[in-house]
Design an enzyme around this catalytic site. Structure first.
Site, PDB file in Angstrom:
ATOM      1  N   GLY A  70       0.796  -1.213   0.000  1.00 34.53           N
ATOM      2  CA  GLY A  70       0.000   0.000   0.000  1.00 34.53           C
ATOM      3  C   GLY A  70       0.831   1.267   0.000  1.00 34.53           C
ATOM      4  O   GLY A  70       0.471   2.252  -0.653  1.00 34.53           O
ATOM      5  N   ASN A 147      -7.267   3.940   9.651  1.00 36.24           N
ATOM      6  CA  ASN A 147      -6.599   2.815  10.280  1.00 36.24           C
ATOM      7  C   ASN A 147      -6.675   2.839  11.798  1.00 36.24           C
ATOM      8  O   ASN A 147      -6.633   1.794  12.446  1.00 36.24           O
ATOM      9  CB  ASN A 147      -5.133   2.754   9.839  1.00 36.24           C
ATOM     10  CG  ASN A 147      -4.428   4.087   9.979  1.00 36.24           C
ATOM     11  OD1 ASN A 147      -4.812   5.071   9.353  1.00 36.24           O
ATOM     12  ND2 ASN A 147      -3.379   4.132  10.795  1.00 36.24           N
ATOM     13  N   GLN A 175      -7.369  -0.010   4.317  1.00 37.88           N
ATOM     14  CA  GLN A 175      -8.117  -0.562   5.445  1.00 37.88           C
ATOM     15  C   GLN A 175      -9.535  -0.987   5.074  1.00 37.88           C
ATOM     16  O   GLN A 175     -10.192  -1.682   5.846  1.00 37.88           O
ATOM     17  CB  GLN A 175      -8.184   0.462   6.590  1.00 37.88           C
ATOM     18  CG  GLN A 175      -6.885   0.666   7.323  1.00 37.88           C
ATOM     19  CD  GLN A 175      -6.424  -0.575   8.085  1.00 37.88           C
ATOM     20  OE1 GLN A 175      -7.201  -1.480   8.363  1.00 37.88           O
ATOM     21  NE2 GLN A 175      -5.140  -0.619   8.410  1.00 37.88           N
ATOM     22  N   ALA A 196      -2.318  -6.115   0.458  1.00 40.25           N
ATOM     23  CA  ALA A 196      -2.791  -7.489   0.609  1.00 40.25           C
ATOM     24  C   ALA A 196      -2.822  -7.966   2.049  1.00 40.25           C
ATOM     25  O   ALA A 196      -3.744  -8.690   2.450  1.00 40.25           O
ATOM     26  CB  ALA A 196      -1.919  -8.422  -0.228  1.00 40.25           C
ATOM     27  N   HIS A 197      -1.833  -7.592   2.853  1.00 37.42           N
ATOM     28  CA  HIS A 197      -1.762  -8.171   4.198  1.00 37.42           C
ATOM     29  C   HIS A 197      -2.816  -7.614   5.145  1.00 37.42           C
ATOM     30  O   HIS A 197      -2.984  -8.124   6.253  1.00 37.42           O
ATOM     31  CB  HIS A 197      -0.358  -7.998   4.790  1.00 37.42           C
ATOM     32  CG  HIS A 197      -0.020  -6.615   5.225  1.00 37.42           C
ATOM     33  ND1 HIS A 197      -0.025  -6.209   6.533  1.00 37.42           N
ATOM     34  CD2 HIS A 197       0.358  -5.528   4.510  1.00 37.42           C
ATOM     35  CE1 HIS A 197       0.337  -4.947   6.625  1.00 37.42           C
ATOM     36  NE2 HIS A 197       0.571  -4.504   5.406  1.00 37.42           N
ATOM     37  N   THR A 233      10.729  -7.493 -11.475  1.00 38.15           N
ATOM     38  CA  THR A 233      10.101  -8.800 -11.642  1.00 38.15           C
ATOM     39  C   THR A 233       8.947  -8.951 -10.666  1.00 38.15           C
ATOM     40  O   THR A 233       9.100  -8.732  -9.457  1.00 38.15           O
ATOM     41  CB  THR A 233      11.129  -9.920 -11.400  1.00 38.15           C
ATOM     42  OG1 THR A 233      12.210  -9.761 -12.317  1.00 38.15           O
ATOM     43  CG2 THR A 233      10.501 -11.287 -11.587  1.00 38.15           C
ATOM     44  N   CYS A 320       3.160   5.041  15.609  1.00 32.34           N
ATOM     45  CA  CYS A 320       4.342   4.348  16.099  1.00 32.34           C
ATOM     46  C   CYS A 320       5.376   4.198  14.990  1.00 32.34           C
ATOM     47  O   CYS A 320       5.032   3.891  13.857  1.00 32.34           O
ATOM     48  CB  CYS A 320       3.975   2.962  16.620  1.00 32.34           C
ATOM     49  SG  CYS A 320       2.805   2.998  18.002  1.00 32.34           S
TER      50      CYS A 320
END
Length: 379
Positions: A70, A147, A175, A196-197, A233, A320
């Site tokens: 992101g 977030n 989010q 993605a995570h 790649t 943080c």
């Protein structure tokens, strides 16, 4: 000891579907830029993943640029423009954007102004409208969901307002994707970033959706991959995992929405323990999984460490970096008093949560560990 993980907005565990897709690509020589059989197989997998994302996100396959996450997608949307063809000359950012957007805007070399939000963290339409009256076209950056607080912005209405003034809207939806029904076409934004995570894919993968016809350039030069929009790649395992995670997330949207029941129950339980507890953004639409709250005179770093020792993983509501806790610009923008903002905690459920049991356990741990914050429980 079984831990309780309540930090899915930071990162959510890989879904089984994503893990299976990811591992299926490991140990193979699959470079999608090669013209031999293995290269063609890799290209087929990447383009199938691109088509899957396009179908699930309401866009065309050619709108999807794969990135390393992101933050890269946000930086590309803001900075990958040639000055001679760029359709804007200034940037407007909402006051509660992620640092990936704020820092990219600061380093873009363009004038940057901030759009105010109200006490719930919703963008001020009046302030945005006033700033758009300037005849100079702008790139307006507004996140789909915050977030820290989970507050959801009215992106479709904002897109209509922005475009009516001849400007562009970029939406950081990191989010929101996988948590809300998302259609790039219906939202009306000109560009949209995702990671993605955040919805159960692999770390190191994301995408930028771009409307056709926009003269966006590349942030990373090299071999000209991704239609010359992002060289390097392609990370095949992470890309196919992202598509698999997206499919699972969209199928689970109803279950995700039901997390709001346990989120609200958790907040009510905490407020019964301490009537002074403040829930941020409670009067605004929020992500079903997210709660951000504070107790006056508490310190977030102390609470986070205490909960961690008790087996609960949560985040501070403060920004943080490298383990250091600082004042949250989101809390400041919402007008939260510094002393109260210093105690803000964020809890976020996810696809793998056992929300009812975890909410009940959290309330019990909170009462036992922080009895000084819970006068009602001590009476």
């Amino acid at each position: 000891m079984d831990r309780i993980y309540l930090d899915h907005n930071a990162t959510s565990p890989m879904r089984p579907e994503a893990m299976a897709a990811f591992t299926s690509c490991l140990g193979q020589s699959l470079n999608a830029s090669s013209v031999h059989y293995e290269g063609r197989l890799a290209r087929q997998k990447i383009e199938a993943s691109r088509q899957t994302l396009a179908e699930l996100l309401g866009c065309k396959a050619q709108d999807v640029i794969f990135t390393a996450g992101g933050s890269e997608a946000c930086n590309q949307a803001i900075k990958a423009w040639d000055a001679s063809t760029r359709p804007f000359d200034r940037i407007l950012v909402s006051a509660i954007e992620h640092d990936a957007v704020l820092k990219a805007a600061e380093s873009s070399g363009l004038p940057v102004d901030t759009v105010a939000v109200d006490h719930n963290g919703l963008i001020s339409l009046d302030d945005l409208r006033r700033q758009l009256e300037d005849p100079t076209a702008a790139l307006v950056c507004v996140m789909a969901a915050n977030n820290e607080t989970g507050v959801i912005q009215p992106i479709a209405a904002l897109a209509a307002l922005v475009q009516a003034h001849g400007s562009l809207l970029f939406c950081d939806a990191s989010q929101a994707v996988g948590k809300l029904p998302i259609s790039f076409r219906d939202m009306g934004a000109d560009m949209m970033a995702l990671s993605a995570h955040k919805f159960g894919g692999a770390l190191g993968a994301g995408a930028l959706l771009v409307k056709q016809g926009l003269p966006l350039g590349a942030l990373i030069d090299g071999g000209g991959q991704e239609a010359r929009k992002r060289s390097g790649t392609e990370n095949l395992p992470a890309i196919v995992a992202m598509a698999a995670a997206m499919q699972a997330a969209v199928q689970g949207l109803d279950a995700f929405a039901r997390l709001a029941v346990e989120r609200d129950r958790l907040e009510q339980g905490l407020m019964q323990l301490n009537a002074d507890l403040i829930v941020f953004g409670q009067q605004a639409p929020r992500l079903a999984n997210t709660s951000c709250f504070a107790v006056p005179a508490s310190r977030a770093e102390t609470l986070v460490m205490g909960l961690d020792l008790a087996g609960v993983s949560v985040s501070s509501g403060s920004a943080c970096s490298s383990g250091k806790v600082g004042a949250s610009h989101v809390m400041r923008a919402m007008g939260v008093a510094p002393d109260l903002a210093a105690g803000a905690l964020r809890l976020s459920f996810g696809w793998s949560s056992h929300a009812a049991a975890e909410a009940e356990a959290f309330i019990k741990i909170w009462s036992n560990q922080f009895s000084g914050l819970c006068p009602s429980a001590a009476e």
